[in-house]
Design a protein around this motif. Structure first.
Motif, PDB file in Angstrom:
ATOM      1  N   GLY A 110       0.812  -1.216   0.000  1.00 25.92           N
ATOM      2  CA  GLY A 110       0.000   0.000   0.000  1.00 25.92           C
ATOM      3  C   GLY A 110       0.837   1.255   0.000  1.00 25.92           C
ATOM      4  N   ARG A 111       1.911   1.249   0.778  1.00 31.16           N
ATOM      5  CA  ARG A 111       2.795   2.413   0.822  1.00 31.16           C
ATOM      6  C   ARG A 111       3.511   2.604  -0.517  1.00 31.16           C
ATOM      7  NH1 ARG A 111       3.071  -0.002   5.932  1.00 31.16           N
ATOM      8  NH2 ARG A 111       2.770   1.417   7.701  1.00 31.16           N
ATOM      9  N   ALA A 112       3.956   1.494  -1.120  1.00 34.64           N
ATOM     10  CA  ALA A 112       4.610   1.595  -2.421  1.00 34.64           C
ATOM     11  C   ALA A 112       3.636   2.117  -3.479  1.00 34.64           C
ATOM     12  CB  ALA A 112       5.171   0.237  -2.840  1.00 34.64           C
ATOM     13  N   LEU A 113       2.411   1.654  -3.417  1.00 37.93           N
ATOM     14  CA  LEU A 113       1.400   2.127  -4.362  1.00 37.93           C
ATOM     15  C   LEU A 113       1.151   3.617  -4.179  1.00 37.93           C
ATOM     16  CD1 LEU A 113      -0.660   1.366  -6.536  1.00 37.93           C
ATOM     17  CD2 LEU A 113      -2.269   0.822  -4.692  1.00 37.93           C
ATOM     18  N   ASN A 114       1.083   4.060  -2.943  1.00 40.32           N
ATOM     19  CA  ASN A 114       0.901   5.490  -2.685  1.00 40.32           C
ATOM     20  C   ASN A 114       2.033   6.309  -3.292  1.00 40.32           C
ATOM     21  OD1 ASN A 114      -0.377   7.789  -1.396  1.00 40.32           O
ATOM     22  ND2 ASN A 114       1.268   7.722   0.118  1.00 40.32           N
ATOM     23  N   ARG A 115       3.254   5.781  -3.225  1.00 38.08           N
ATOM     24  CA  ARG A 115       4.391   6.502  -3.805  1.00 38.08           C
ATOM     25  C   ARG A 115       4.279   6.602  -5.327  1.00 38.08           C
ATOM     26  NH1 ARG A 115       7.143   3.451   0.166  1.00 38.08           N
ATOM     27  NH2 ARG A 115       7.858   1.916  -1.354  1.00 38.08           N
ATOM     28  N   VAL A 116       3.913   5.504  -5.998  1.00 39.93           N
ATOM     29  CA  VAL A 116       3.857   5.565  -7.464  1.00 39.93           C
ATOM     30  C   VAL A 116       2.674   6.398  -7.943  1.00 39.93           C
ATOM     31  CG1 VAL A 116       5.042   3.349  -7.701  1.00 39.93           C
ATOM     32  CG2 VAL A 116       2.544   3.416  -7.805  1.00 39.93           C
ATOM     33  N   LEU A 117       1.676   6.584  -7.091  1.00 36.84           N
ATOM     34  CA  LEU A 117       0.527   7.409  -7.452  1.00 36.84           C
ATOM     35  C   LEU A 117       0.723   8.885  -7.117  1.00 36.84           C
ATOM     36  CD1 LEU A 117      -2.341   5.078  -6.169  1.00 36.84           C
ATOM     37  CD2 LEU A 117      -1.841   5.605  -8.561  1.00 36.84           C
ATOM     38  N   SER A 118       1.830   9.209  -6.478  1.00 43.17           N
ATOM     39  CA  SER A 118       1.998  10.552  -5.919  1.00 43.17           C
ATOM     40  C   SER A 118       2.004  11.666  -6.964  1.00 43.17           C
ATOM     41  CB  SER A 118       3.295  10.620  -5.091  1.00 43.17           C
ATOM     42  OG  SER A 118       4.417  10.368  -5.922  1.00 43.17           O
TER      43      SER A 118
END
Length: 343
Positions: A166-174
């Motif tokens: 989830g944290r990695a996904l948040n980063r790529v969506l930033s």
């Protein structure tokens, strides 16, 4: 260091292999620092008292009973090289003895997040369908090919689960200037806010999102959580992207929601793997399919070996492991993931 002075490692990583998770250089380092005995996970108890009594580390997560664990008198850590924690060993005994249970699954977070982004962009812009139409001479040019297209930028996004993935996904969506809401009942509100996302109820995430990403592990609390009612709450035409484990959803209900045109969906995981050839999802319009390949990159597998070596070197110096994630006594018995069956 003489042969007998080197710490003993039991290697039982199946279905992984040492060649898969270690580079040639790292594997040479492993064999240079340690005596390595390779074993089938089901045969650990048969290794003999002398071998078990000397073992400092186990690479893998073989089934262990209390009697076998008692014979592993010098064991310091079990280094799990899957992304699951299985209910196949006496975790209470491990925690009581101070034996670390470590996982390397976080190596998959970034690769899976990137594929999840690709899936969302495809559902938004119909890239795969447009390519297939072009190959067959059915392409629609310009605006005619964008009647159902939308932007990920500026959209409302929901994430269910906020662990490493989830944290990695948040980063790529930033970079997409999206409003991102997260539901994760195992995390405090402040942690989510510090990550720049909005804590939200499951109902809000489902009802207020243009894109819903499911990245939660399967637990005793969420198995089959997302079913008919959950999909009915979603906005018509919203995209549902399943990246973690199929056990979180009622898969038949997901297929039905796509079949009637209420939502679009993409999944990298399925209730049976490989999926039967006659399963309707294989030919279902509006459903983007990937064969559990999101994280299966060689670079990710090799990172596992590096993490294992680094943490064993720390523990050899009586320091705590820092690279792998530790299993938590409060949550480990709630996990319901299945074993890895394919790489």
């Amino acid at each position: 260091m003489t042969e007998m002075n080197r710490p003993l490692v039991i290697s039982a990583p199946a279905p992984r292999t040492l060649d898969l998770i270690f580079t040639a250089e790292a594997l040479a380092l492993l064999h240079g620092r340690y005596r390595v005995i390779e074993a089938d996970p089901a045969d650990i108890a048969g290794l003999g008292d002398e071998t078990l009594g000397e073992a400092r580390y186990i690479i893998g997560q073989p089934p262990l009973d209390e009697d076998t664990l008692e014979r592993l008198a010098r064991l310091r850590a079990i280094l799990n090289v899957e992304s699951n924690l299985l209910d196949n060993m006496p975790y209470a005994v491990l925690f009581r003895r101070g034996i670390h249970v470590l996982t390397t699954g976080q190596v998959f977070a970034e690769p899976v997040a990137e594929l999840g982004l690709a899936m969302a962009l495809n559902l938004a812009r119909g890239i795969v369908d447009a390519d297939l139409a072009f190959r067959e001479g059915r392409e629609l040019w310009g605006g005619a090919g964008n009647r159902s297209a939308r932007l990920l930028s500026g959209s409302e996004i929901g994430i269910i689960g906020f662990g490493d993935l989830g944290r990695a996904l948040n980063r790529v969506l930033s970079g997409f200037r999206a409003r991102i809401r997260v539901h994760d009942p195992w995390l405090p509100t402040s942690l989510l806010e510090d990550s720049g996302v909005e804590p939200a109820s499951l109902e809000t995430v489902l009802a207020e999102s243009d894109f819903v990403f499911v990245v939660a592990a399967v637990t005793s609390e969420n198995e089959g959580l997302l079913g008919v009612e959950a999909f009915a709450r979603m906005r018509r035409g919203a995209a549902f992207i399943l990246l973690s484990r199929a056990g979180v959803v009622d898969f038949d209900a997901l297929v039905a929601a796509v079949e009637r045109g209420h939502i679009l969906a993409a999944s990298d995981v399925f209730p049976e793997e490989p999926l039967p050839l006659d399963h309707k999802v294989r030919r279902l319009p509006g459903f983007l399919r990937s064969a559990h390949r999101a994280g299966a990159l060689d670079v990710a597998f090799k990172k596992m070996g590096d993490m294992v070596l680094e943490d064993m070197e720390l523990m050899d110096r009586d320091l705590p492991p820092m690279r792998c994630k530790r299993a938590e006594r409060e949550t480990v018995r709630r996990m319901r993931s299945r074993p890895v069956t394919v790489n």
